[in-house]
Design an enzyme around this catalytic site. Structure first.
Site, mmCIF file in Angstrom:
data_model
loop_
_atom_site.group_PDB
_atom_site.id
_atom_site.type_symbol
_atom_site.label_atom_id
_atom_site.label_comp_id
_atom_site.label_asym_id
_atom_site.label_seq_id
_atom_site.Cartn_x
_atom_site.Cartn_y
_atom_site.Cartn_z
ATOM 1 N N SER A 56 0.813 -1.212 0.000
ATOM 2 C CA SER A 56 0.000 0.000 0.000
ATOM 3 C C SER A 56 0.846 1.261 0.000
ATOM 4 O O SER A 56 1.736 1.427 0.840
ATOM 5 C CB SER A 56 -0.899 -0.015 1.242
ATOM 6 O OG SER A 56 -1.367 1.269 1.555
ATOM 7 N N GLY A 57 0.534 2.170 -0.911
ATOM 8 C CA GLY A 57 1.238 3.445 -0.935
ATOM 9 C C GLY A 57 0.991 4.251 0.322
ATOM 10 O O GLY A 57 1.908 4.861 0.873
ATOM 11 N N LEU A 58 -0.268 4.269 0.798
ATOM 12 C CA LEU A 58 -0.581 4.984 2.033
ATOM 13 C C LEU A 58 0.189 4.408 3.208
ATOM 14 O O LEU A 58 0.805 5.136 3.996
ATOM 15 C CB LEU A 58 -2.092 4.916 2.301
ATOM 16 C CG LEU A 58 -2.554 5.368 3.691
ATOM 17 C CD1 LEU A 58 -2.191 6.818 3.941
ATOM 18 C CD2 LEU A 58 -4.059 5.144 3.856
ATOM 19 N N ASP A 68 0.813 10.535 2.064
ATOM 20 C CA ASP A 68 0.515 9.823 0.818
ATOM 21 C C ASP A 68 0.165 10.854 -0.256
ATOM 22 O O ASP A 68 -0.980 10.996 -0.675
ATOM 23 C CB ASP A 68 -0.642 8.847 1.044
ATOM 24 C CG ASP A 68 -0.932 7.991 -0.192
ATOM 25 O OD1 ASP A 68 -0.023 7.832 -1.029
ATOM 26 O OD2 ASP A 68 -2.066 7.503 -0.317
ATOM 27 N N ASP A 95 1.180 -0.885 -5.073
ATOM 28 C CA ASP A 95 0.509 0.381 -5.315
ATOM 29 C C ASP A 95 1.540 1.349 -5.905
ATOM 30 O O ASP A 95 2.373 1.903 -5.187
ATOM 31 C CB ASP A 95 -0.055 0.910 -3.999
ATOM 32 C CG ASP A 95 -0.815 2.208 -4.142
ATOM 33 O OD1 ASP A 95 -0.908 2.731 -5.275
ATOM 34 O OD2 ASP A 95 -1.312 2.722 -3.121
ATOM 35 N N ASP A 97 0.994 4.225 -7.229
ATOM 36 C CA ASP A 97 0.434 5.575 -7.313
ATOM 37 C C ASP A 97 0.108 5.906 -8.768
ATOM 38 O O ASP A 97 -0.492 5.096 -9.460
ATOM 39 C CB ASP A 97 1.383 6.589 -6.684
ATOM 40 C CG ASP A 97 1.413 6.498 -5.165
ATOM 41 O OD1 ASP A 97 0.526 5.844 -4.599
ATOM 42 O OD2 ASP A 97 2.324 7.061 -4.542
ATOM 43 N N GLU A 124 -2.878 4.441 -10.911
ATOM 44 C CA GLU A 124 -4.126 5.194 -10.874
ATOM 45 C C GLU A 124 -4.062 6.379 -11.825
ATOM 46 O O GLU A 124 -2.990 6.967 -12.040
ATOM 47 C CB GLU A 124 -4.436 5.660 -9.460
ATOM 48 C CG GLU A 124 -3.409 6.592 -8.856
ATOM 49 C CD GLU A 124 -3.659 6.856 -7.379
ATOM 50 O OE1 GLU A 124 -4.202 7.939 -7.074
ATOM 51 O OE2 GLU A 124 -3.306 5.993 -6.553
ATOM 52 N N LYS A 130 0.258 13.106 -6.843
ATOM 53 C CA LYS A 130 -1.113 12.731 -6.486
ATOM 54 C C LYS A 130 -1.339 12.954 -4.996
ATOM 55 O O LYS A 130 -0.395 13.152 -4.240
ATOM 56 C CB LYS A 130 -1.365 11.266 -6.826
ATOM 57 C CG LYS A 130 -0.318 10.325 -6.294
ATOM 58 C CD LYS A 130 -0.698 9.204 -5.357
ATOM 59 C CE LYS A 130 -1.845 9.335 -4.428
ATOM 60 N NZ LYS A 130 -2.186 7.997 -3.837
ATOM 61 N N ASN A 132 -3.799 11.330 -1.677
ATOM 62 C CA ASN A 132 -4.627 10.201 -1.276
ATOM 63 C C ASN A 132 -6.093 10.446 -1.607
ATOM 64 O O ASN A 132 -6.610 11.559 -1.456
ATOM 65 C CB ASN A 132 -4.465 9.945 0.224
ATOM 66 C CG ASN A 132 -5.212 8.727 0.685
ATOM 67 O OD1 ASN A 132 -6.396 8.783 1.002
ATOM 68 N ND2 ASN A 132 -4.532 7.603 0.732
ATOM 69 N N SER A 133 -6.765 9.399 -2.034
ATOM 70 C CA SER A 133 -8.141 9.504 -2.521
ATOM 71 C C SER A 133 -9.129 10.009 -1.480
ATOM 72 O O SER A 133 -10.197 10.523 -1.824
ATOM 73 C CB SER A 133 -8.610 8.136 -3.027
ATOM 74 O OG SER A 133 -7.765 7.650 -4.039
ATOM 75 N N ARG A 167 -6.184 1.529 -12.335
ATOM 76 C CA ARG A 167 -7.134 2.025 -11.322
ATOM 77 C C ARG A 167 -7.721 3.355 -11.788
ATOM 78 O O ARG A 167 -6.977 4.308 -12.026
ATOM 79 C CB ARG A 167 -6.396 2.187 -10.002
ATOM 80 C CG ARG A 167 -7.113 2.990 -8.926
ATOM 81 C CD ARG A 167 -6.287 2.927 -7.661
ATOM 82 N NE ARG A 167 -6.623 3.947 -6.680
ATOM 83 C CZ ARG A 167 -6.092 4.020 -5.470
ATOM 84 N NH1 ARG A 167 -5.191 3.128 -5.092
ATOM 85 N NH2 ARG A 167 -6.436 4.979 -4.632
ATOM 86 N N HIS A 198 -12.494 2.573 -7.689
ATOM 87 C CA HIS A 198 -12.377 3.051 -6.316
ATOM 88 C C HIS A 198 -13.509 4.011 -5.990
ATOM 89 O O HIS A 198 -13.998 4.737 -6.861
ATOM 90 C CB HIS A 198 -11.031 3.763 -6.144
ATOM 91 C CG HIS A 198 -10.530 3.796 -4.743
ATOM 92 N ND1 HIS A 198 -10.958 2.920 -3.773
ATOM 93 C CD2 HIS A 198 -9.612 4.597 -4.132
ATOM 94 C CE1 HIS A 198 -10.316 3.172 -2.638
ATOM 95 N NE2 HIS A 198 -9.518 4.195 -2.830
#
Length: 309
Positions: A56-58, A68, A95, A97, A124, A130, A132-133, A167, A198
Site C-alpha cells: 500500500s502506498g498509504l 501519501d 501500489d 500511485d 491510478e 497525487k 490520497n483519494s 485504477r 475506487h
C-alpha cells in the site's frame, strides 16, 4: 557421534509470483490481498493465511513518516517491496500511485519492481504528484490518452512478466459511472490485465453499479469506506479481488499509541507486558530457530573458561 548436518528449511516448489498473482486475480473465486508495509507486517499476513499482498502506498508512506502525496520516492517504494518479498515469499501487487511521472517514469518503476520482488503494479489515473483519494475534494485526473500511454509503456517493457492493474479514480473525482466505464474501456485497450474501481462513499452502490455493467477484465475493489458491505455481495457481483488496503498499518498505530501512552503514564512496562507480543513470538515469526541451527553448525564453539577474546 557426528553432529547432524544443518539443512535450511525446504521452501517447496519455486512458484512464479506473477503467475500466482495472475491466478488469484483471474480466479472465478473471490480472492483477497492483505496490506503489508514492511517485512514484519508481510510475515504476519502470511502467518494469517493470506495468499497475496498489497504493498500500500498509504501504509508505506505512513511507515516512512511521509504523507501519501507522492512524497515517498519510487526508490523508497522499491526498497520496501524487496523487504516485503524477502519476508513473505508471497506475490505482491504494488501500489504504484500514478507512476511517479510520465510514461518513462512509469516503465522504470515497473522494471525495478519486477527485479525486486513485485509481481504486479497498480497505476491510478491521476496526475503527478497525487494526493490520497480520501483527502480533500480536488482530485485532478490524467488525460485518458496520456494515462493509457503510461499503461502501454509498462506493458511494452514488462510484457506478461508483471500483472498490470489500471485504477480509475473517476468516482473519487466526482465524475459519474459513464466516465468511469469510458476510462476503464480505454485502459483495457491499453493492455491492463485488470481494472480497479475506487470509491469514497460509505456504501457500495456505485461500485456495484459499475460491476453490473463491466464485463471485459477482472474487477478489483478496495472497500475501505464501504466496509459494512457483506463479502457475499462481492461474490454475487462477480468481483474478482478485494484488497484490505491499510489495516495492519492502522492497527500498528492504534497498538503503539496505547502502549506508549500506558508506559508514559505508569512509568513501567509491567502493566502492558501481558498485552504485547512475547519475544518468543517475535523470534518464531522471523525464524530465529533457523539462525540458531546455523550458528551451531558454522560458528566455532567458544571456550567458557575465561573472558571472551
Amino acid at each position: 557421534m557426528d553432529q547432524p548436518f544443518f539443512m535450511p528449511r525446504p521452501i517447496g516448489p519455486v512458484q512464479d509470483p506473477t503467475k500466482t498473482l495472475r491466478d488469484l486475480i483471474c480466479s472465478s473465486d473471490l480472492s483477497f490481498l492483505m496490506e503489508a508495509h514492511d517485512g514484519l507486517s508481510a510475515a504476519i499476513a502470511k502467518q494469517a493465511g493470506f495468499k497475496g499482498l498489497w504493498a500500500s502506498g498509504l501504509s508505506i508512506s505512513s511507515a516512512l513518516g511521509y504523507r501519501d502525496a507522492s512524497e515517498a520516492s519510487w526508490t523508497e517504494l522499491v526498497d520496501v517491496v524487496e523487504r516485503v518479498a524477502d519476508a513473505s515469499g508471497l506475490p505482491i501487487l504494488v501500489d504504484g500511485d500514478s507512476g511517479f511521472g510520465n510514461f518513462n517514469n512509469a516503465r522504470l518503476l515497473a522494471m525495478k519492481l519486477l527485479k525486486h520482488g513485485g509481481a504486479g503494479v497498480c497505476l491510478e489515473d491521476k496526475g503527478f504528484p497525487k494526493v490520497n483519494s480520501f483527502v480533500g475534494d480536488h482530485h485532478r485526473l490524467a488525460d485518458i490518452g496520456e494515462f493509457s500511454g503510461r499503461l502501454k509503456a509498462i506493458k511494452d517493457t514488462t510484457g506478461n512478466d508483471l500483472v498490470l492493474v489500471a485504477r480509475t479514480e473517476a468516482l473519487i473525482a466526482g465524475f459519474g459511472l459513464e466516465e468511469a466505464l469510458k476510462r476503464a474501456d480505454a485502459y483495457a485497450d491499453a493492455g491492463a490485465d485488470a481494472i480497479l474501481i475506487h470509491s469514497r462513499k460509505s456504501d457500495a452502490g456505485e461500485i456495484l453499479a459499475f460491476a453490473k455493467q463491466w464485463q471485459k477484465l477482472p474487477l478489483v475493489i478496495v472497500p475501505t469506506k464501504y466496509y459494512r458491505t457483506p463479502v457475499s455481495t462481492y461474490r454475487d457481483a462477480d468481483i474478482s479481488t478485494v484488497i484490505w488496503a491499510n489495516h495492519t498499518m492502522r492497527a500498528a498505530i492504534a497498538g503503539m499509541r496505547e502502549v506508549c501512552s500506558r508506559i508514559a503514564a505508569e512509568e513501567s512496562i509491567a502493566g502492558v507486558e501481558a498485552e504485547v507480543a512475547t519475544l518468543d513470538e517475535v523470534f518464531s515469526l522471523l525464524r530465529y530457530d533457523e539462525l540458531a541451527l546455523a550458528e551451531d553448525r558454522y560458528l566455532p564453539k567458544q571456550e567458557l573458561t575465561g573472558a571472551p577474546r
